[in-house]
Design a protein around this motif. Structure first.
Motif, PDB file in Angstrom:
ATOM      1  N   PHE A 243      20.769  16.417  12.188  1.00  0.00           N
ATOM      2  CA  PHE A 243      21.266  16.011  13.699  1.00  0.00           C
ATOM      3  C   PHE A 243      20.189  15.613  14.523  1.00  0.00           C
ATOM      4  N   GLU A 244      20.114  14.668  15.497  1.00  0.00           N
ATOM      5  CA  GLU A 244      19.118  13.443  15.787  1.00  0.00           C
ATOM      6  C   GLU A 244      18.859  14.205  17.313  1.00  0.00           C
TER       7      GLU A 244
ATOM      8  N   SER B   3       7.044  19.763  16.573  1.00  0.00           N
ATOM      9  CA  SER B   3       7.901  18.479  16.161  1.00  0.00           C
ATOM     10  C   SER B   3       7.608  17.206  16.117  1.00  0.00           C
TER      11      SER B   3
ATOM     12  N   TYR C   2      12.766  10.753  19.742  1.00  0.00           N
ATOM     13  CA  TYR C   2      13.780  10.866  18.811  1.00  0.00           C
ATOM     14  C   TYR C   2      13.167  11.790  17.318  1.00  0.00           C
ATOM     15  N   THR C   3      13.939  12.554  16.582  1.00  0.00           N
ATOM     16  CA  THR C   3      13.355  13.569  15.776  1.00  0.00           C
ATOM     17  C   THR C   3      14.930  13.734  15.130  1.00  0.00           C
ATOM     18  N   VAL C   4      14.056  14.299  13.204  1.00  0.00           N
ATOM     19  CA  VAL C   4      16.172  14.567  13.359  1.00  0.00           C
ATOM     20  C   VAL C   4      15.338  16.239  12.512  1.00  0.00           C
TER      21      VAL C   4
ATOM     22  N   ARG D 208      17.162  13.026  20.368  1.00  0.00           N
ATOM     23  CA  ARG D 208      17.101  12.023  21.873  1.00  0.00           C
ATOM     24  C   ARG D 208      16.574  12.242  22.980  1.00  0.00           C
TER      25      ARG D 208
ATOM     26  N   ASP E 222      11.892   4.915  18.806  1.00  0.00           N
ATOM     27  CA  ASP E 222      13.234   3.932  19.010  1.00  0.00           C
ATOM     28  C   ASP E 222      13.397   2.952  19.274  1.00  0.00           C
TER      29      ASP E 222
ATOM     30  N   PHE F 136       8.422  13.653  16.458  1.00  0.00           N
ATOM     31  CA  PHE F 136       9.177  12.623  17.734  1.00  0.00           C
ATOM     32  C   PHE F 136       8.563  11.365  17.622  1.00  0.00           C
TER      33      PHE F 136
ATOM     34  N   LEU G 294      14.410  12.301   6.776  1.00  0.00           N
ATOM     35  CA  LEU G 294      14.426  13.834   7.129  1.00  0.00           C
ATOM     36  C   LEU G 294      13.411  14.698   6.501  1.00  0.00           C
TER      37      LEU G 294
END
Length: 264
Positions: free
Chosen positions: A143-144, A120, A132-134, A146, A125, A122, A100
């Motif tokens: 929070f994620e 952002s 995905y990003t946090v 996706r 996975d 990303f 994070l």
């Protein structure tokens, strides 16, 4: 001095300009008019001569050359500052010990470097084939976010290993406008760069949105984000490898303790 200058301007404006001579200042590179060189003759009995016109035309070209050189110098100086800051980022990114914190550092650094409204990061996975990003909510809770790895501009850049630089995202069919519709935010200029690790695999993308004061991200921005993405790849892989190393150390520590208990 500003007050004296304003007073002088006010005094000059009281006199009518009977004879006026103007020449456009044309940028030699773009061939666009970027200004006007204007002189006024307060003596109504005297007209500008052909010699005056030739002289003013030459002065307009000289003024345009000086202005262009000043802009080039200012641009080169700004690019040098950005390059220097890019070199200093590597250490700070590799000092992060949490995913994070790393994503947050990358996004903040990229916003300053690229001078844009939003950034952002990303990551891919490989288990779910998602990007995905946090993010951090209003209450400070992470929070994620996706989505499938082939969705939107980020997905296209990731899947095709291509840099994307567009002026208006809404005019591009690859753009996923769901977030804009939901939030009311207006995405215009977008710059996306895929992140490649040391073995040549795509591990994510960096997406920059809405360049300050520009319709589109520049070629220099593309070079900067390319170099920046390489630094991000090193920092991300180092963080992942440190996590794997910690797991291995924990594994061997447990098994070493078990062997000790069995033998003694």
């Amino acid at each position: 001095e500003d007050i004296r200058l304003n007073k002088k301007i006010e005094e000059l404006q009281k006199f009518p300009s009977s004879n006026v001579l103007c020449f456009p200042m044309i940028d030699n590179r773009t061939r666009k008019v970027v200004g006007v060189l204007r002189v006024s003759n307060m003596d109504a009995k005297k007209l500008f001569t052909r010699k005056d016109q030739v002289l003013l035309n030459g002065l307009a070209h000289i003024a345009m050359t000086v202005l262009s050189n000043a802009r080039i110098h200012a641009s080169a100086l700004a690019d040098r500052v950005k390059t220097d800051s890019l070199l200093n980022l590597a250490k700070s990114l590799n000092e992060q010990e949490d995913l994070l914190d790393l994503i947050s550092s990358i996004q903040n650094a990229a916003k300053k470097l690229l001078e844009c409204d939003r950034v952002s990061v990303f990551l891919h996975d490989s288990v779910t084939d998602e990007l995905y990003t946090v993010a951090v909510g209003e209450e400070g809770t992470p929070f994620e976010i996706r989505f499938r790895s082939n969705v939107g501009l980020a997905g296209y850049s990731f899947g095709n290993s291509k840099i994307i630089n567009i002026e208006d995202a809404w005019e591009d069919v690859r753009f996923n406008n769901a977030f804009d519709k939901q939030s009311g935010y207006r995405t215009k200029s977008v710059l996306v760069m895929h992140i490649i690790n040391h073995v040549g695999n795509n591990i994510g993308v960096v997406q920059c949105i809405n360049k300050y004061g520009e319709d589109k991200f520049t070629k220099m921005d593309e070079l900067l984000i390319d170099a920046f993405a390489s630094q991000c790849a090193v920092a991300i892989e180092n963080l992942r490898n440190s996590g794997r190393l910690a797991d291995l150390q924990e594994y061997f520590t447990k098994h070493e303790a078990s062997a000790y208990d069995m033998n003694f």
